[in-house]
Design an enzyme around this catalytic site. Structure first.
Site, PDB file in Angstrom:
ATOM      1  CE  LYS A 172       3.302   1.639   0.623  1.00  8.08           C
ATOM      2  NZ  LYS A 172       2.569   0.458   1.134  1.00  8.08           N
ATOM      3  NE  ARG A 225      -5.079  -2.062  -3.411  1.00  8.47           N
ATOM      4  CZ  ARG A 225      -3.765  -1.992  -3.150  1.00  8.47           C
ATOM      5  NH1 ARG A 225      -3.268  -0.908  -2.582  1.00  8.47           N
ATOM      6  NH2 ARG A 225      -2.978  -2.998  -3.430  1.00  8.47           N
ATOM      7  NE  ARG A 245      -2.435  -3.381  -6.974  1.00 12.53           N
ATOM      8  CZ  ARG A 245      -1.523  -2.842  -6.175  1.00 12.53           C
ATOM      9  NH1 ARG A 245      -1.656  -1.580  -5.773  1.00 12.53           N
ATOM     10  NH2 ARG A 245      -0.478  -3.533  -5.786  1.00 12.53           N
ATOM     11  NE  ARG A 255       0.926  -7.055  -2.967  1.00 15.21           N
ATOM     12  CZ  ARG A 255      -0.304  -6.540  -2.972  1.00 15.21           C
ATOM     13  NH1 ARG A 255      -1.357  -7.307  -3.114  1.00 15.21           N
ATOM     14  NH2 ARG A 255      -0.462  -5.246  -2.848  1.00 15.21           N
ATOM     15  NE  ARG A 311       7.131  -2.873  -2.550  1.00 14.60           N
ATOM     16  CZ  ARG A 311       6.053  -2.213  -2.983  1.00 14.60           C
ATOM     17  NH1 ARG A 311       6.187  -1.108  -3.651  1.00 14.60           N
ATOM     18  NH2 ARG A 311       4.852  -2.677  -2.738  1.00 14.60           N
TER      19      ARG A 311
END
Ligand code: ADP
Ligand code: AMP
Length: 213
Positions: free
Chosen positions: A14, A127, A160, A171, A88
């Site tokens: 996203k 990431r 992160r 998650r 969400r």
């Protein structure tokens, strides 16, 4: 005021897609980025949110809805908002409809980035992101020119805290339970445009730009 929602599991891409839409006049609103900014500034909200985020759990609806309400309050009539990571939950989706309605705005499109769990784990594990400008990289799929350094502003990239295997699994579970039902919610409003997010970054960006650019 017009709005577009980018929907999809964590790691579907996203934020990566949002980067090319900012140049097309969209205001990118990532509730995750807004919350991480609160953490960085060590505000009371940030300190409370970090505990939940590190466990892969959601921050309470009223907290995120409050942030969006504030954003709309400071908005202008011609704004085009691009929501990434919001809404969400069904409560958040209903609140967003209410807020948009109260401004006589319109939710134009819900772009759904479809990506299976195995690809997500690979993406989130590699990431890296810039804590300053929020540009997103991947050690293999989208590396910066110089390892560990942001191409845009030279800041040292970070990994992160929630991008570890255990939190990623949590998650994904929370996404399936609380966010996936939004697909049906928006399908009933005929707003959903699905995109195969397993394609390359260029292909996914091109598909989204074709729809929204
Ligand atoms: P989200 O905002 O949905 O959580 P990101 O945009 O941060 O996802 O992307 C998660 C990771 O996957 C990043 O490291 C990013 O570089 C990488 N990525 C995004 N889109 C793709 C893609 N189409 N193919 C391969 N890697 C991707
Ligand atoms: P993201 O950057 O979108 O991956 O979000 C990181 C984390 O921030 C999530 O795992 C949640 O803990 C929290 N978060 C971000 N957006 C929301 C939201 N709309 N509702 C609840 N929690 C959120």
């Amino acid at each position: 005021m017009n709005a577009v929602v980018l929907l999809g599991p964590p790691g579907a891409g996203k934020g990566t897609v949002a980067e090319v839409l900012v140049g097309k006049g969209y205001k990118h609103v990532s509730t995750g980025d807004l919350l991480r900014e609160q953490i960085r500034q060590e505000t009371a909200l940030g300190i409370e949110a970090k505990v939940l985020m590190d466990q892969g759990k959601f921050v309470p609806d009223d907290v995120v809805v409050g942030m969006i309400r504030e954003l709309f309050g400071a908005g202008k009539p011609g704004d085009k908002f691009l929501f990434d990571g919001f809404p969400r939950t069904l409560v958040q989706a209903e609140k967003l409809d209410e807020l948009i309605g109260s401004l006589n705005g319109n939710l134009d499109e819900v772009v759904l980035l479809e990506c299976p769990a195995d690809a997500i784990v690979e993406r989130l594990s590699g990431r890296r992101s810039c804590p300053e400008c929020k540009t997103v990289y991947h050690v293999t799929f989208n590396p910066p020119k110089e390892a560990g350094v942001c191409d845009v502003d030279g800041t040292e990239l970070i990994r992160r805290d929630d991008d570890n295997p255990e939190t990623i699994r949590q998650r994904l579970t929370v996404y399936a339970e609380q966010t996936a039902p939004l697909i049906t919610y928006y399908e009933a409003k005929d707003l959903v445009h699905p995109i195969d997010a397993t394609q390359s970054i260029e292909q996914v960006r091109a598909a989204v730009l074709e729809k929204l650019g």
